[in-house]
Enzyme design. Structure first.
Site, PDB file in Angstrom:
ATOM      1  N   TYR A 141      36.920 -19.285  41.252  1.00  0.00           N
ATOM      2  CA  TYR A 141      37.649 -19.453  39.729  1.00  0.00           C
ATOM      3  C   TYR A 141      37.348 -21.175  39.353  1.00  0.00           C
ATOM      4  O   TYR A 141      37.138 -21.438  38.098  1.00  0.00           O
ATOM      5  CB  TYR A 141      39.010 -19.231  39.557  1.00  0.00           C
ATOM      6  CG  TYR A 141      39.424 -17.959  39.250  1.00  0.00           C
ATOM      7  CD1 TYR A 141      38.984 -16.726  39.806  1.00  0.00           C
ATOM      8  CD2 TYR A 141      40.109 -17.385  37.926  1.00  0.00           C
ATOM      9  CE1 TYR A 141      39.210 -15.410  39.474  1.00  0.00           C
ATOM     10  CE2 TYR A 141      40.360 -16.104  37.636  1.00  0.00           C
ATOM     11  CZ  TYR A 141      40.064 -15.181  38.524  1.00  0.00           C
ATOM     12  OH  TYR A 141      40.279 -13.929  37.995  1.00  0.00           O
ATOM     13  N   LYS A 192      37.272 -12.226  53.334  1.00  0.00           N
ATOM     14  CA  LYS A 192      36.028 -11.567  53.651  1.00  0.00           C
ATOM     15  C   LYS A 192      35.427 -12.337  54.749  1.00  0.00           C
ATOM     16  O   LYS A 192      34.367 -12.880  54.415  1.00  0.00           O
ATOM     17  CB  LYS A 192      35.173 -11.432  52.342  1.00  0.00           C
ATOM     18  CG  LYS A 192      34.012 -10.553  52.292  1.00  0.00           C
ATOM     19  CD  LYS A 192      34.284  -9.070  52.418  1.00  0.00           C
ATOM     20  CE  LYS A 192      33.074  -8.308  52.934  1.00  0.00           C
ATOM     21  NZ  LYS A 192      33.228  -6.975  53.147  1.00  0.00           N
ATOM     22  N   ASP A 224      37.935  -5.337  51.359  1.00  0.00           N
ATOM     23  CA  ASP A 224      37.351  -4.000  50.937  1.00  0.00           C
ATOM     24  C   ASP A 224      38.256  -2.760  51.774  1.00  0.00           C
ATOM     25  O   ASP A 224      39.009  -2.046  50.998  1.00  0.00           O
ATOM     26  CB  ASP A 224      35.989  -3.627  51.347  1.00  0.00           C
ATOM     27  CG  ASP A 224      35.633  -4.209  52.919  1.00  0.00           C
ATOM     28  OD1 ASP A 224      36.403  -4.852  53.349  1.00  0.00           O
ATOM     29  OD2 ASP A 224      34.479  -3.940  53.383  1.00  0.00           O
ATOM     30  N   ASP A 248      43.404 -11.329  41.966  1.00  0.00           N
ATOM     31  CA  ASP A 248      43.424 -11.047  40.876  1.00  0.00           C
ATOM     32  C   ASP A 248      43.140  -9.546  40.735  1.00  0.00           C
ATOM     33  O   ASP A 248      43.834  -8.961  40.224  1.00  0.00           O
ATOM     34  CB  ASP A 248      42.128 -11.674  39.907  1.00  0.00           C
ATOM     35  CG  ASP A 248      42.096 -11.178  38.516  1.00  0.00           C
ATOM     36  OD1 ASP A 248      42.980 -11.018  37.813  1.00  0.00           O
ATOM     37  OD2 ASP A 248      40.915 -10.867  38.054  1.00  0.00           O
ATOM     38  N   ASP A 252      46.034  -5.984  40.347  1.00  0.00           N
ATOM     39  CA  ASP A 252      45.923  -5.189  39.118  1.00  0.00           C
ATOM     40  C   ASP A 252      45.779  -3.655  39.719  1.00  0.00           C
ATOM     41  O   ASP A 252      46.360  -2.566  39.207  1.00  0.00           O
ATOM     42  CB  ASP A 252      44.524  -5.127  38.306  1.00  0.00           C
ATOM     43  CG  ASP A 252      44.465  -5.914  36.981  1.00  0.00           C
ATOM     44  OD1 ASP A 252      45.289  -6.822  36.817  1.00  0.00           O
ATOM     45  OD2 ASP A 252      43.804  -5.512  36.033  1.00  0.00           O
TER      46      ASP A 252
HETATM   47  C1  IPM Z   1      45.078 -12.733  35.515  1.00  0.00           C
HETATM   48  C2  IPM Z   1      44.160 -12.441  34.449  1.00  0.00           C
HETATM   49  C3  IPM Z   1      43.594 -13.742  34.387  1.00  0.00           C
HETATM   50  C4  IPM Z   1      42.957 -14.173  35.665  1.00  0.00           C
HETATM   51  C5  IPM Z   1      42.482 -13.940  33.361  1.00  0.00           C
HETATM   52  C6  IPM Z   1      43.113 -13.679  31.742  1.00  0.00           C
HETATM   53  C7  IPM Z   1      41.772 -15.271  33.139  1.00  0.00           C
HETATM   54  O1  IPM Z   1      43.353 -11.473  34.691  1.00  0.00           O
HETATM   55  O2  IPM Z   1      46.253 -13.532  35.343  1.00  0.00           O
HETATM   56  O3  IPM Z   1      45.223 -11.699  36.236  1.00  0.00           O
HETATM   57  O4  IPM Z   1      41.798 -13.589  36.081  1.00  0.00           O
HETATM   58  O5  IPM Z   1      43.587 -14.746  36.647  1.00  0.00           O
HETATM   59 MG    MG Z   2      44.008 -10.373  36.511  1.00  0.00          MG
END
Ligand code: IPM
Ligand code: MG
Length: 362
Positions: A141, A192, A224, A248, A252
């Site tokens: 990032y 990884k 993975d 990240d 999710d």
């Molecule tokens: C998160 C979000 C952010 C990230 C984006 C909005 C930049 O997806 O906080 O998980 O990728 O860190």
């Molecule tokens: Mg995110």
């Protein structure tokens, strides 16, 4: 001493969900005499509209002067085509980087009342309680060089750099080991290392550090496999330590184990104790301004703020208890609704939490 909390509503559903958390915070201040001063600032798309920058100087100044920051979400289609350096997401990355909020704690906890909201079998997710420790200010990032350049043959090439130095790895691993030793004592470091040198070093350093934490059982897993295991048997995990980008993605993924991404809070901490608290979900522009977004991830982020930045463990527990009670009472926003429950809007959910809190505070 009065502590300052900066509120950054952001874009999309941000202002609606933050309004609920702010309402609760104001209620707690009024009821308990918490010595807190609230301030507000701009970040993301709305900051671009008003000041031309996704992280205005003034916001950064206020953030530097605050004990903690409560953030909604940034981004939306309106700002997708503007210059890359000026996009709303850059504002979020900039505040994380500027304040060195390197330790991102993302708990994935399944409230038993929401067992049916998960798309996975009940046996797979029931009792789920894991913590993702994501490195937040380094890795791909933030690595340089980065960009999109033109090659001599006229075609374009996009490039990013995955880079981690020893101290960056050590400081996030320390947080993960300490978190694991306060929980069930199991740490899984996700990398990884079979392909990427940066994470080969990551694995080596994390392994070396394990000697200092004899009470923690350390395991390594490739990203993975970890993704597959999180869906197959998520309860095998206690604490997951991972890089910025893998964290990240995994967070999710983990959110859906708990029924909805609208349930997951997060804390981003610096070594000086400063923290920024935000829901894991994004700005969800498709459901913005309709009073249907789930504010619970933000409300649970406020609970993390009370715990980690203010040391108000009792109030944090009480707020979590209030959220749990509201779910027991059948209140559901659309994303977690199931038959027989009471479907409520963003605002009503915030009110329900306050109502329950007032019964717990007496
Ligand atoms: C998160 C979000 C952010 C990230 C984006 C909005 C930049 O997806 O906080 O998980 O990728 O860190
Ligand atoms: Mg995110």
């Amino acid at each position: 001493m009065t502590k300052k909390i900066l509120i950054l509503p952001g874009d999309g559903v941000g202002p609606e969900i933050i309004a609920q958390a702010e309402k609760i915070l104001s209620f707690l201040i009024a009821e308990t005499g918490l010595a807190i001063e609230l301030d507000r600032g701009l970040i993301g798309g709305n900051a671009i509209d008003e000041t031309g920058a996704p992280l205005p100087e003034e916001t950064l100044k206020k953030a530097n002067e605050s004990t903690a920051i409560l953030m909604g979400s940034v981004g939306g289609p309106k700002w997708e085509s503007i210059d890359r350096q000026l996009r709303p997401e850059r504002g979020l990355l900039a505040i994380r980087g500027e304040l060195e909020l390197f330790a991102n704690l993302r708990p994935a906890f399944l409230f038993s009342q929401l067992l049916k909201a998960s798309t996975l079998n009940e046996e797979v997710v029931s009792g789920l309680d894991l913590m993702i420790v994501r490195e937040l200010t380094g890795g791909i990032y933030f690595g340089n060089p980065r960009g999109i350049r033109e090659l001599s043959d006229g075609q374009r090439e996009g490039f990013n750099t995955l880079v981690y130095n020893e101290s960056e790895i050590k400081r996030i691993a320390k947080v993960a080991f300490e978190t694991a030793s306060k929980r069930q004592g199991r740490l899984c470091s996700v990398d990884k290392a079979n392909v990427l040198e940066a994470t080969e070093l990551w694995r080596e350093i994390v392994s070396e550090m394990a000697k200092d934490y004899p009470d923690v059982e350390l395991q390594h897993m490739y990203i993975d496999n970890a993704s597959m295991q999180l869906v197959r048997a998520p309860k095998q995990f206690d604490v997951i330590l991972t890089t910025n980008m893998f964290g990240d993605i995994l967070s999710d993924l983990a959110s859906m184990l708990t029924g909805s991404i609208g349930m997951l809070p997060s804390a981003s901490l610096a070594s000086d104790g400063k923290g920024m608290y935000e829901p894991v979900h994004g700005s969800a522009p498709d459901i913005a301004d309709q009073n249907i977004a789930n504010p619970l991830a933000t409300i649970l982020s406020l609970s993390m703020l009370l715990r980690y930045s203010l040391g108000e463990d009792k109030l944090a527990n009480m707020l979590e208890q209030a959220v749990s009670q509201v779910l027991t009472d059948g209140f559901r926003t659309k994303d977690i609704y199931s038959d027989g429950m009471t479907c409520v809007g963003t605002d009503e959910m915030g009110d329900a939490v306050i109502k329950t809190l007032s019964t717990l505070l007496v």
